[in-house]
Design a protein around this motif. Structure first.
Motif, PDB file in Angstrom:
ATOM      1  N   TYR A 126       0.840  -1.201   0.000  1.00  0.00           N
ATOM      2  CA  TYR A 126       0.000   0.000   0.000  1.00  0.00           C
ATOM      3  C   TYR A 126       0.876   1.253   0.000  1.00  0.00           C
ATOM      4  O   TYR A 126       0.673   2.173  -0.807  1.00  0.00           O
ATOM      5  CB  TYR A 126      -0.933  -0.007   1.216  1.00  0.00           C
ATOM      6  CG  TYR A 126      -1.716   1.270   1.371  1.00  0.00           C
ATOM      7  CD1 TYR A 126      -2.907   1.452   0.670  1.00  0.00           C
ATOM      8  CD2 TYR A 126      -1.274   2.293   2.201  1.00  0.00           C
ATOM      9  CE1 TYR A 126      -3.630   2.630   0.798  1.00  0.00           C
ATOM     10  CE2 TYR A 126      -1.990   3.474   2.329  1.00  0.00           C
ATOM     11  CZ  TYR A 126      -3.166   3.633   1.626  1.00  0.00           C
ATOM     12  OH  TYR A 126      -3.878   4.808   1.756  1.00  0.00           O
ATOM     13  N   ARG A 155      -6.039   4.430  -6.124  1.00  0.00           N
ATOM     14  CA  ARG A 155      -6.334   4.382  -4.689  1.00  0.00           C
ATOM     15  C   ARG A 155      -7.089   3.102  -4.335  1.00  0.00           C
ATOM     16  O   ARG A 155      -6.814   2.476  -3.306  1.00  0.00           O
ATOM     17  CB  ARG A 155      -7.118   5.629  -4.270  1.00  0.00           C
ATOM     18  CG  ARG A 155      -6.225   6.870  -4.188  1.00  0.00           C
ATOM     19  CD  ARG A 155      -6.974   8.077  -3.630  1.00  0.00           C
ATOM     20  NE  ARG A 155      -7.809   8.733  -4.622  1.00  0.00           N
ATOM     21  CZ  ARG A 155      -7.367   9.579  -5.544  1.00  0.00           C
ATOM     22  NH1 ARG A 155      -6.105   9.881  -5.598  1.00  0.00           N
ATOM     23  NH2 ARG A 155      -8.188  10.130  -6.401  1.00  0.00           N
ATOM     24  N   ALA A 156      -8.010   2.672  -5.193  1.00  0.00           N
ATOM     25  CA  ALA A 156      -8.753   1.429  -4.942  1.00  0.00           C
ATOM     26  C   ALA A 156      -7.825   0.212  -5.012  1.00  0.00           C
ATOM     27  O   ALA A 156      -7.941  -0.703  -4.189  1.00  0.00           O
ATOM     28  CB  ALA A 156      -9.907   1.283  -5.939  1.00  0.00           C
ATOM     29  N   GLU A 159      -5.911   0.163  -1.808  1.00  0.00           N
ATOM     30  CA  GLU A 159      -6.781  -0.271  -0.707  1.00  0.00           C
ATOM     31  C   GLU A 159      -7.014  -1.783  -0.734  1.00  0.00           C
ATOM     32  O   GLU A 159      -6.997  -2.435   0.310  1.00  0.00           O
ATOM     33  CB  GLU A 159      -8.127   0.459  -0.761  1.00  0.00           C
ATOM     34  CG  GLU A 159      -8.051   1.923  -0.405  1.00  0.00           C
ATOM     35  CD  GLU A 159      -7.855   2.157   1.088  1.00  0.00           C
ATOM     36  OE1 GLU A 159      -8.365   1.359   1.911  1.00  0.00           O
ATOM     37  OE2 GLU A 159      -7.188   3.149   1.426  1.00  0.00           O
ATOM     38  N   LEU A 162      -3.980  -3.366   0.607  1.00  0.00           N
ATOM     39  CA  LEU A 162      -3.874  -3.149   2.053  1.00  0.00           C
ATOM     40  C   LEU A 162      -4.772  -4.097   2.836  1.00  0.00           C
ATOM     41  O   LEU A 162      -4.371  -4.638   3.857  1.00  0.00           O
ATOM     42  CB  LEU A 162      -4.230  -1.699   2.394  1.00  0.00           C
ATOM     43  CG  LEU A 162      -4.252  -1.336   3.880  1.00  0.00           C
ATOM     44  CD1 LEU A 162      -2.875  -1.499   4.498  1.00  0.00           C
ATOM     45  CD2 LEU A 162      -4.760   0.091   4.063  1.00  0.00           C
ATOM     46  N   TRP A 163      -5.977  -4.304   2.358  1.00  0.00           N
ATOM     47  CA  TRP A 163      -6.931  -5.077   3.141  1.00  0.00           C
ATOM     48  C   TRP A 163      -6.947  -6.569   2.818  1.00  0.00           C
ATOM     49  O   TRP A 163      -7.727  -7.310   3.386  1.00  0.00           O
ATOM     50  CB  TRP A 163      -8.320  -4.448   3.040  1.00  0.00           C
ATOM     51  CG  TRP A 163      -8.291  -3.088   3.665  1.00  0.00           C
ATOM     52  CD1 TRP A 163      -8.442  -1.892   3.040  1.00  0.00           C
ATOM     53  CD2 TRP A 163      -8.023  -2.779   5.039  1.00  0.00           C
ATOM     54  NE1 TRP A 163      -8.279  -0.861   3.933  1.00  0.00           N
ATOM     55  CE2 TRP A 163      -8.029  -1.374   5.171  1.00  0.00           C
ATOM     56  CE3 TRP A 163      -7.771  -3.544   6.174  1.00  0.00           C
ATOM     57  CZ2 TRP A 163      -7.798  -0.734   6.381  1.00  0.00           C
ATOM     58  CZ3 TRP A 163      -7.548  -2.896   7.380  1.00  0.00           C
ATOM     59  CH2 TRP A 163      -7.568  -1.514   7.469  1.00  0.00           C
TER      60      TRP A 163
END
Length: 173
Positions: A126, A155-156, A159, A162-163
């Motif tokens: 990320y 950005r998506a 994300e 990251l998740w």
């Protein structure tokens, strides 16, 4: 080797030309990133592994989601790009501020440090993506195939990377 077209045809997935071009740029650029490999991990990460994950996840989503919940082209692009970029944190040249240490060129990392990288690869990835597309960077961008400046797609993608971790689902925003 299976091509992206094969994957999309097999699962009846269509990406508009602009998104396909962006995904192709990532797919073509990532092998050069993996060639640098500053760290030796005990697992084999790289473009072949990313392609396998991409294909596997698209197939899983295509088969498991009911027709009214299938991914739209924007979502397919984001998931596809994230599959190709997710594990780049395993080879990040910059480990801070996510970890409390930096790699020193020419020095081997300890097994414990490699485990910390592996456990935090989602956070490092990320950070790498966001640093790579920000205007605040001091060094040149890494070859990741991302467009500058960051947009909602980038950005998506960050994300999603990251998740994708071992956190319980109820803790994921």
């Amino acid at each position: 080797m299976t091509t992206q077209d094969d994957v999309y045809q097999e699962f009846n997935i269509y990406l508009p030309k602009e998104l396909q071009a962006r995904l192709d740029l990532i797919i073509q650029t990532i092998p050069a990133f993996w060639e640098k490999r500053p760290y030796d991990h005990f697992t084999n990460h790289g473009p072949t592994h990313s392609e396998h994950i991409h294909r596997q996840k698209l197939a899983q989503l295509a088969q498991e989601l009911p027709p009214n919940q299938r991914l739209n082209p924007d979502e397919v692009f984001v998931v596809s790009a994230a599959a190709w970029l997710y594990e780049i944190g395993m080879q990040s040249p910059k480990l801070k501020p996510v970890l409390n240490f930096e790699a020193v060129p020419g020095e081997m990392l300890t097994p414990q440090q490699l485990q910390e990288i592996r456990a935090n690869k989602h956070r490092i990835t990320y950070q790498m993506i966001m640093d790579n597309v920000s205007g605040d960077r001091a060094e040149p961008p890494l070859p990741l195939g991302l467009t500058y400046p960051a947009d909602d797609y980038t950005r998506a993608i960050a994300e999603i990377c990251l998740w994708c971790n071992d956190e319980p689902l109820e803790k994921v925003p």
